[in-house]
Write an enzyme that holds these catalytic residues in place. Structure first.
Site, PDB file in Angstrom:
ATOM      1  N   SER A  14       0.851  -1.179   0.000  1.00  0.00           N
ATOM      2  CA  SER A  14       0.000   0.000   0.000  1.00  0.00           C
ATOM      3  C   SER A  14       0.901   1.248   0.000  1.00  0.00           C
ATOM      4  O   SER A  14       1.938   1.250  -0.658  1.00  0.00           O
ATOM      5  CB  SER A  14      -0.926  -0.042   1.226  1.00  0.00           C
TER       6      SER A  14
ATOM      7  N   TYR B 258      -4.603   8.238  -6.434  1.00  0.00           N
ATOM      8  CA  TYR B 258      -3.651   7.198  -6.029  1.00  0.00           C
ATOM      9  C   TYR B 258      -3.834   6.857  -4.557  1.00  0.00           C
ATOM     10  O   TYR B 258      -3.904   5.673  -4.188  1.00  0.00           O
ATOM     11  CB  TYR B 258      -2.225   7.705  -6.286  1.00  0.00           C
TER      12      TYR B 258
ATOM     13  N   LYS C 261      -4.968   3.274  -2.890  1.00  0.00           N
ATOM     14  CA  LYS C 261      -4.162   2.573  -1.889  1.00  0.00           C
ATOM     15  C   LYS C 261      -4.956   2.380  -0.593  1.00  0.00           C
ATOM     16  O   LYS C 261      -4.803   1.353   0.092  1.00  0.00           O
ATOM     17  CB  LYS C 261      -2.870   3.335  -1.619  1.00  0.00           C
TER      18      LYS C 261
END
Length: 260
Positions: free
Chosen positions: A137, A152, A156
């Site tokens: 992650s 993004y 994650k």
């Protein structure tokens, strides 16, 4: 006392294994004696000896299926799966600059490859009653940069939540699931980015590195992590030395995130 990670002969799959953190993870596992298969869109000019490379675009369902089929055909199953593949491709400009297509692209790069590959390979782990899955992650999930990493960071965040849920489901069946959240890692891509930022500010790489660290609110250890440092953590978590660890996320960020 020996600190052998006891990875010798284990079947390990690493996604995105030709550059950056992925390449470091491949090297670490291979040097520990594991049998390693990795994927990338383009195969390396100088492949690592003893490592199997599969050319596949894992941001597509077809690419993930190709990798999984190759692994199951060659090995019949897998012992360790490390989902490293990821990255931020969204342009700067904040929330308004992120189109639907860019949101989908971030999810297809940072979440769906892990979901699809787990779904394809996890049954073999469950059948043998053992295995380890590690999702990479990012601290961006708790420390997003609104100018450029909103999508993004959200992807994650979804990966970490998915990882926790999967752990609750399959750990009682013998398969440990964990996640690792790195901060800034000094990969080829991040070096190029810092050099670019430095050049725009009229300075060099070290100056650009300071700019990036300032954006992050500082890194108390004074530098980004080296890829091999993160790879070492992943290898330990995948080993029998951490057999009682499951469902957790391990942050490796030099102290960047200021909260517990």
């Amino acid at each position: 006392m020996s600190f052998d990670l006891q990875l010798n002969g284990l079947r390990a799959v690493v996604t995105g294994g030709t550059l950056g953190l992925g390449a470091a993870v491949v090297k670490t596992f291979a040097e520990a004696g594991a049998r390693v298969t990795t994927s990338a869109r383009t195969l390396p000019a100088q492949p690592m000896e003893g490592v199997t490379y599969v050319a596949a675009n894992l941001s597509t369902a077809e690419g993930t299926s190709l990798l999984a089929h190759t692994i199951l055909q060659d090995w019949g199953g897998v012992d360790i799966l490390v989902n490293v593949l990821g990255g931020s491709t969204t342009p700067a400009g904040g929330f308004a600059a992120i189109s639907d297509d860019q949101w989908i692209a971030e999810l297809n790069l940072n979440l769906m490859p892990a979901v699809r590959l787990d779904r394809a390979l996890l049954p073999s782990m469950l059948a043998q009653g053992s295995g380890v899955i590690i999702h990479v992650s990012s601290i961006q999930r708790v420390l997003p940069l609104p100018e450029s990493t909103t999508a993004y960071a959200a992807a994650k965040g979804a990966l970490t939540t998915y990882s926790k849920s999967l752990s609750k489901e399959v750990t009682p069946k013998g398969v440990r699931v964990l996640s690792v959240a790195p901060g800034w890692i000094e990969t080829e891509a991040s070096v190029a980015f810092a050099e670019r930022m430095g050049a725009q500010a009229g300075t060099d790489y070290e100056g650009g590195k300071k700019i990036v660290m300032d954006w992050l609110g500082g890194i108390p250890v004074g530098r980004p992590a080296k890829p091999h440092e993160v790879a070492d953590l992943i290898a330990f978590l995948a080993s029998s030395r951490s057999a009682s660890i499951a469902g957790s996320e391990y942050r490796i960020d030099g102290g960047t995130v200021p909260t517990v």
